[in-house]
Write a protein that holds these residues in place. Sequence first.
Motif, PDB file in Angstrom:
ATOM      1  N   GLY A   1       0.833  -1.190   0.000  1.00 17.01           N
ATOM      2  CA  GLY A   1       0.000   0.000   0.000  1.00 17.01           C
ATOM      3  C   GLY A   1       0.869   1.242   0.000  1.00 17.01           C
ATOM      4  N   VAL A   2       0.333   2.326   0.561  1.00 18.69           N
ATOM      5  CA  VAL A   2       0.974   3.640   0.444  1.00 18.69           C
ATOM      6  C   VAL A   2       1.769   4.033   1.681  1.00 18.69           C
ATOM      7  CG1 VAL A   2       0.557   6.097   0.044  1.00 18.69           C
ATOM      8  CG2 VAL A   2      -0.873   4.397  -1.102  1.00 18.69           C
ATOM      9  N   GLY A   3       1.187   3.881   2.865  1.00 18.29           N
ATOM     10  CA  GLY A   3       1.725   4.509   4.067  1.00 18.29           C
ATOM     11  C   GLY A   3       3.074   3.979   4.515  1.00 18.29           C
ATOM     12  N   LEU A   4       4.000   4.903   4.767  1.00 16.49           N
ATOM     13  CA  LEU A   4       5.337   4.539   5.240  1.00 16.49           C
ATOM     14  C   LEU A   4       5.688   5.233   6.554  1.00 16.49           C
ATOM     15  CD1 LEU A   4       7.322   4.622   1.868  1.00 16.49           C
ATOM     16  CD2 LEU A   4       6.711   2.589   3.196  1.00 16.49           C
TER      17      LEU A   4
ATOM     18  N   SER B   1      -3.114   1.573  -8.134  1.00 14.04           N
ATOM     19  CA  SER B   1      -3.673   0.304  -7.678  1.00 14.04           C
ATOM     20  C   SER B   1      -5.186   0.255  -7.587  1.00 14.04           C
ATOM     21  CB  SER B   1      -3.111  -0.013  -6.286  1.00 14.04           C
ATOM     22  OG  SER B   1      -3.528   0.979  -5.361  1.00 14.04           O
ATOM     23  N   GLY B   2      -5.838   1.404  -7.689  1.00 16.06           N
ATOM     24  CA  GLY B   2      -7.266   1.456  -7.417  1.00 16.06           C
ATOM     25  C   GLY B   2      -7.562   1.792  -5.970  1.00 16.06           C
ATOM     26  N   ASN B   3      -6.532   1.900  -5.142  1.00 15.69           N
ATOM     27  CA  ASN B   3      -6.717   2.246  -3.740  1.00 15.69           C
ATOM     28  C   ASN B   3      -7.312   3.640  -3.584  1.00 15.69           C
ATOM     29  OD1 ASN B   3      -5.262   3.726  -1.212  1.00 15.69           O
ATOM     30  ND2 ASN B   3      -5.809   1.634  -0.683  1.00 15.69           N
ATOM     31  N   ALA B   4      -6.838   4.596  -4.370  1.00 16.45           N
ATOM     32  CA  ALA B   4      -7.322   5.979  -4.258  1.00 16.45           C
ATOM     33  C   ALA B   4      -8.814   6.054  -4.546  1.00 16.45           C
ATOM     34  CB  ALA B   4      -6.537   6.891  -5.200  1.00 16.45           C
TER      35      ALA B   4
ATOM     36  N   GLY C   1      -3.530  14.791  -3.626  1.00 15.00           N
ATOM     37  CA  GLY C   1      -2.790  13.673  -4.193  1.00 15.00           C
ATOM     38  C   GLY C   1      -3.752  12.715  -4.870  1.00 15.00           C
ATOM     39  N   GLY C   2      -3.376  11.440  -4.911  1.00 12.96           N
ATOM     40  CA  GLY C   2      -4.203  10.465  -5.607  1.00 12.96           C
ATOM     41  C   GLY C   2      -5.615  10.388  -5.072  1.00 12.96           C
ATOM     42  N   ILE C   3      -5.763  10.313  -3.743  1.00 12.60           N
ATOM     43  CA  ILE C   3      -7.089  10.209  -3.151  1.00 12.60           C
ATOM     44  C   ILE C   3      -7.876  11.495  -3.372  1.00 12.60           C
ATOM     45  CG2 ILE C   3      -8.346   9.970  -0.974  1.00 12.60           C
ATOM     46  CD1 ILE C   3      -5.988   8.190  -0.022  1.00 12.60           C
TER      47      ILE C   3
ATOM     48  N   GLU D   1      -6.527  -6.226  -5.408  1.00 14.71           N
ATOM     49  CA  GLU D   1      -6.026  -6.817  -6.656  1.00 14.71           C
ATOM     50  C   GLU D   1      -4.962  -5.920  -7.279  1.00 14.71           C
ATOM     51  OE1 GLU D   1      -9.470  -7.429  -9.039  1.00 14.71           O
ATOM     52  OE2 GLU D   1     -10.319  -8.946  -7.695  1.00 14.71           O
ATOM     53  N   GLY D   2      -5.203  -4.621  -7.299  1.00 14.16           N
ATOM     54  CA  GLY D   2      -4.240  -3.698  -7.894  1.00 14.16           C
ATOM     55  C   GLY D   2      -2.939  -3.624  -7.120  1.00 14.16           C
ATOM     56  N   ILE D   3      -3.034  -3.552  -5.797  1.00 14.43           N
ATOM     57  CA  ILE D   3      -1.829  -3.505  -4.963  1.00 14.43           C
ATOM     58  C   ILE D   3      -1.046  -4.802  -5.103  1.00 14.43           C
ATOM     59  CG2 ILE D   3      -0.962  -3.398  -2.601  1.00 14.43           C
ATOM     60  CD1 ILE D   3      -3.379  -1.604  -1.950  1.00 14.43           C
TER      61      ILE D   3
END
Length: 331
Positions: free
Chosen positions: A68-71, A94-97, A149-151, A291-293
């Motif tokens: 995913g995204v968060g670091l 990934s489709g997450n946004a 950003g993406g979201i 699925e995208g991630i």
Amino acid sequence: MKILFCGEGFPEARRQLATLLPDDELLAFPPDKLGPHIAEADVVVPTVNRVDEELIRKGTFGLIQQFGVGLESVDIGAATKNGVMVARIPSEESGNAASVAEHAILFMLMLSRNWNRLSRAREENRPLPWGSPEGQALLGKKVCIVGLGGIGRELARRLAGFGVRITTVDDHPGRTVPDIEIARQYSLAEIPAALAEANYVVLSLNYTPDRFHLIDTAAIAAMKSGVYLINVARGGLIDPDALLAALKSGHVAGAGLDVFWEEPVDMSHPIFSENVIATPHTAGVTDVSYEGIARAFAENMKRYAAGEKPLYLANAPDRLRKARPGQTVMR
């Protein structure tokens, strides 16, 4: 390769990856049981758990790859110093946004239509007068998206069809959304002015330590009375004490929270006695995003195993940690 998940959560992630990476070994242990296994790992997946310098030094892995995204739980400085690459999967890739944006709108609609009041009446078998309670339509309202950003971009695209007036707060001057009308753009330094005109404030901003409690007592005071506050970014952006006080006073009419000051959050916290709709950090947990991630994650594993640079790196170590026996040396 051995891919070590720092925690036993995200079982669906591992199930999908097992199909995409049949020749790799996927391991998962709770944080307090990682010690004996860290030396075997080629890749470490933090999920929501801390990967600090002590853990990095215990292993010989050369890549920390987030599912995913968060670091924010990764000590990127320590990783860089020790020659370990750190990578994430961008939300728009990934489709997450899109999934998180949908969730933000779910919060907006549920708060607008008094979902908590209706649910409590039903649970208590208490009838409400026909046609009550009165809801609030999104049409014509002002929505401030904090973080484009993406979201944030996916949210703006979806909100356009609701007939709302969109304003944005962003740390990238001039960043916009093609074919979407944004009434006004603000910088982060102008956030009080942006908050003052919004009926809904949606946080979709990347979290960094300097943004800890970005939404504090002063920021909430800058909002108009009766505002709805939605957070689908990171819990550290909001001061929970300030939000609780504003909910009690009615200055904030309601909040939609998918992320919290601690995770897992204690549901006995008094904030949940107010008009709060809470979900357990699941805004991005959908079929599409998983699925995208998983596809992007698997592609990075294949690149790394072949000695190629992974995609979506968050750092650039000057010297890379030596590869494990059997791996191709990074080129």
